[in-house]
Design a protein around this motif. Structure first.
Motif: not given
Length: 409
Positions: A201-228
């Protein structure tokens, strides 16, 4: 390369698929019980000693033929029902699935998720980033349409074992929605099969985040993760994968916060593993050990807080890999931990940690370990113990939220 699965337009939940998934699980259960009974038959027929060698292979003679016939007939009936449900799916999908479906499917994935995934069962949850309970398509245009108020500060919330993204709402509170209101974060929620290995799951999540930041509609200032709970281990595993694959998203990760994450393992899973070993000592009880192993790969990873493939690939009988190396937190990322304790207040002796939340010990949730090599070494100012709170109440406790505001603000 990032996985292309998340670029496909997500398909909504289907009653037809649910029935097909339950049908396949039923067939798997029947054939599994048949295998167990045959193994007992084979062992008893050979009359081994109480602690003798477990028999290998099928039952002898006509008995083996009977067991093979039962399995063959069961699979034939199952295939027929699967085809019938597939043809009836358009009629079945006229009725919307009940709201309890999400929780039930998430629980099934937590317990049997690795089997559901390996057998391509329709009940297996594909990993998605969701917002408002709806899966996001990771293309810039679709993201802009689905998130018209998207800002430069992204918060990704990762749920725990047997849970789903909708369960971040605890009572009338949702940490993600509240942080969007108070600090301007855009909250996204990971929805995933918590029964798979944490490192998968961690490896797939990592690749998903790479896609997300490449295609985010505005410039990314900060990324935070909250895990339970398990979600914190999945986040740590994603960081390990990003370092190994040299992905860019990790450079944007500013903070990680762990709520009740078993960094150093969960004692209840260790107890389950010990019971498995004891049952397997005798050839007369060894077949029943299969029932204990129904626990998914994800659950078994919680035994020691595994976050990498090598943590479980070469695991010894105790579940800890021989020569396993520590997995420190990623450098340059501010990491924080909240532990829950059902104790009502702190003890006078600060050196003695209070009891945990019923599932995760306080030391494990804070990343502490007697061997300094395995200690996560988070500064005391980045650790917090929530008293009078159980494991699930971390999702809605007002004191925990105030701590999140301080750390993320």
């Amino acid at each position: 390369m990032p996985s292309s699965r998340s670029a496909i337009r997500p398909r909504p939940a289907s009653n037809g698929d649910d029935l097909r998934g339950v049908n396949r699980l039923t067939i798997d259960a029947i054939t599994g019980v048949t295998d167990l009974v045959e193994a007992m038959h084979a062992n008893i027929s050979r009359l081994p000693g109480v602690l003798g060698t477990v028999a290998a292979g099928p039952a002898p003679g006509i008995a083996g033929f009977v067991y093979r016939s039962v399995r063959g007939a069961t699979r034939l009936v199952g295939d027929g029902l699967d085809l019938a449900f597939a043809r009836a799916a358009p009629l079945l999908d006229v009725v919307r699935p009940p709201p309890q479906r999400e929780a039930m499917v998430a629980a099934a994935n937590g317990v049997l998720g690795d089997h559901l995934d390996a057998s391509r069962n329709p009940l297996a949850i594909p990993m998605r980033l969701r917002h408002g309970g709806q899966a996001l398509t990771l293309r810039r245009r679709e993201l802009a349409a689905a998130l018209p108020d998207a800002g430069g500060k992204i918060l990704v919330l990762v749920h725990g074992l047997c849970m789903n993204d909708l369960q971040w709402r605890y009572g009338d509170h949702d940490h993600g929605a509240a942080l969007a209101r108070d600090l301007g974060y855009t909250p996204l929620y990971l929805h995933y099969n918590s029964g798979r290995h944490i490192s998968v799951n961690g490896r797939e999540f990592s690749r998903l985040l790479e896609q997300l930041l490449q295609r985010w509609p505005v410039p990314v200032e900060r990324l935070a993760i909250l895990g339970h709970s398990m979600g914190g281990l999945v986040a740590r595993s994603a960081c390990v994968a990003a370092q190994q694959e040299r992905l860019d998203w990790l450079a944007h990760l500013d903070r990680m916060i762990f709520l009740g994450t078993p960094h150093q393992g969960a004692p209840l899973e260790r107890a389950g593993s010990w019971i498995d070993a004891m049952i397997g000592l005798s050839p007369y009880t060894a077949p029943f050990a299969r029932l204990g192993k129904i626990r998914s790969a994800g659950i078994q990873d919680l035994r020691h807080g595994n976050v990498r493939d090598e943590d479980w690939e070469d695991a010894d009988a105790d579940g800890r890999a021989d020569g396993r190396q520590p997995s420190p937190l990623p450098p340059g990322v501010r990491s924080y931990a909240v532990a829950a304790s059902t104790a009502s207040a702190a003890r006078d002796d600060a050196a003695v940690l209070p009891k945990g939340d019923g599932l995760v010990p306080v030391a494990s949730a804070l990343g502490r370990h007697p061997d300094r090599a395995y200690d996560l070494r988070m500064p005391k100012t980045r650790q917090h113990i929530a008293y009078g709170v159980n494991h699930l109440e971390l999702l809605g406790d007002a004191g925990v939220y105030r701590q999140l505001l301080r750390w993320l603000g």
